[in-house]
Design a protein around this motif. Structure first.
Motif, mmCIF file in Angstrom:
data_model
loop_
_atom_site.group_PDB
_atom_site.id
_atom_site.type_symbol
_atom_site.label_atom_id
_atom_site.label_comp_id
_atom_site.label_asym_id
_atom_site.label_seq_id
_atom_site.Cartn_x
_atom_site.Cartn_y
_atom_site.Cartn_z
ATOM 1 N N MET A 340 0.824 -1.217 0.000
ATOM 2 C CA MET A 340 0.000 0.000 0.000
ATOM 3 C C MET A 340 0.852 1.259 0.000
ATOM 4 N N ASP A 341 0.332 2.306 -0.638
ATOM 5 C CA ASP A 341 0.951 3.622 -0.502
ATOM 6 C C ASP A 341 0.312 4.346 0.675
ATOM 7 N N SER A 342 0.793 5.557 0.963
ATOM 8 C CA SER A 342 0.359 6.278 2.155
ATOM 9 C C SER A 342 -1.123 6.638 2.112
ATOM 10 N N THR A 343 -1.628 7.022 0.938
ATOM 11 C CA THR A 343 -3.034 7.431 0.825
ATOM 12 C C THR A 343 -3.978 6.262 1.093
ATOM 13 N N LYS A 344 -3.729 5.139 0.431
ATOM 14 C CA LYS A 344 -4.593 3.975 0.618
ATOM 15 C C LYS A 344 -4.513 3.472 2.047
#
Length: 377
Positions: A340-344
């Motif tokens: 996952m990236d930070s937003t998700k």
């Protein structure tokens, strides 16, 4: 003029060590005396030793003030039955609340010899199928005696959810008296998580180190993980031989995996650990309640756990992932969060907090305990 007298509840629990928060039963009793205290005086009868049989730094064999409405008697190992009977005569409890099943001095003796109009037994998940498979023969013999004495006919069982109620009534009989009152949680403040880099993940477990918690399953999965993982293990070692197995697995970790064993931590440090971590992981064989899972969700940590807890349907709520107890499923869940990236991840973190706040209603739980202890009677 009639003076209202508080109801006296004598709690019998083998261990009650305030410095140790990884043990669910201890946390359950702490939260109980803290939050359900109107019209009650609590008296806690327990050992003066900790889980590792080491002496506590307390005055033994005398009542100690723990909170305004709570006293604790840390009993030494001498004349335990005699001490308990003397305390019963001294207190004259309205309720004897027996936390657990298997301890002779702190469960069995209070059950058989305790003097009160009401006896309540809290099995704390010990009658779930997964828990009964541990030390199976010894438990079978124990319950042959229990059923022979018809002890289950003389008590009210405290179940913390409908699943446990069904387990108790399946194990004994459908007409066994069971009252449901959920465990009282400690909800932490929601924290915005540290920036989550794609390909990196900070995992944390808070639990006793024992086969029931399946730390080894997490470690076996991590050996095959290609992402950069930092795994923090918090909690005391209950089973030394099992921990040796875990240490052997830790020694085989590839360079992209870091494992820290932090042992016991006080609650403020556990809260700090949850604030710093991304995901809480505990694929237990069985959890009756899992305080640590609730605390993790409330702090914003999505949870990877088994299907054998009350906290299910996590993925649909974007609050975590329930996994089957095999290495591939655990690895798949870890990889999912690591990618996952930070937003998700930030969205999942917020949903974890929403999930537990919608699931736990403190006012309803308070009403359940008033019914369990018959406070309005």
């Amino acid at each position: 003029m009639n003076v209202k007298v508080n109801k006296k509840i004598l709690i019998c629990i083998e261990w009650f060590t305030p410095a140790f928060r990884a043990g669910g039963p201890i946390r359950s009793i702490e939260n109980l005396v803290q939050q359900i205290n109107g019209g009650i005086d609590y008296y806690i009868f327990c050992s003066n030793r900790d889980l590792n049989n080491e002496s506590l730094s307390v005055n033994s064999d005398t009542w100690l003030e723990y909170k305004k409405n709570t006293k604790v008697f840390y009993a030494s190992n001498i004349y335990l039955k005699k001490k308990f009977l003397q305390l019963c005569d001294e207190i004259l409890p309205d309720v004897i609340y027996i936390n657990g099943l298997y301890s002779i001095p702190f469960n069995v003796i209070p059950l058989i010899y305790g003097k009160s109009s009401t006896k309540i037994v809290a099995p704390r998940g010990m009658l779930h199928k997964g828990a009964l498979q541990q030390k199976k023969l010894k438990k079978k013999l124990f319950f042959l005696v229990w059923k022979g004495l018809r002890l289950h006919k003389k008590v009210v069982f405290h179940a913390t959810n409908e699943m446990e109620k069904k387990a108790i009534q399946h194990f004994f009989k459908s007409n066994t008296q069971v009252t449901v009152a959920e465990n009282i949680p400690r909800l932490y403040e929601f924290y915005t998580k540290p920036d989550k880099e794609k390909g990196k993940l900070h995992l944390v477990s808070v639990a006793l180190i024992s086969p029931m918690k399946n730390h080894h399953l997490v470690l076996e999965a991590l050996i095959h993980c290609q992402y950069n993982i930092h795994y923090s293990i918090v909690g005391p070692v209950k089973d030394a031989s099992y921990w040796d197995v875990c240490k052997s697995l830790i020694s085989k970790m590839p360079e992209n995996i870091t494992v820290d064993f932090l042992g016991e931590l006080p609650p403020e440090e556990i809260e700090h650990m949850l604030k710093a971590a991304h995901v809480f992981i505990l694929p237990s064989e069985s959890e009756n309640y899992a305080h640590a899972i609730i605390e993790a969700l409330s702090s914003g940590c999505p949870v990877i756990t088994s299907h054998h807890t009350p906290w299910n349907n996590l993925a649909n709520c974007h609050a975590g992932i329930n996994v089957a107890l095999n290495q591939n499923e655990v690895l798949k869940a870890v990889n999912y969060f690591a990618d996952m990236d930070s937003t998700k991840f930030g969205n999942w973190s917020e949903m974890a907090n929403d999930y537990i706040n919608e699931s736990v209603l403190i006012s309803d739980i308070t009403t359940q305990y008033k019914s369990l202890f018959k406070l309005n009677q």
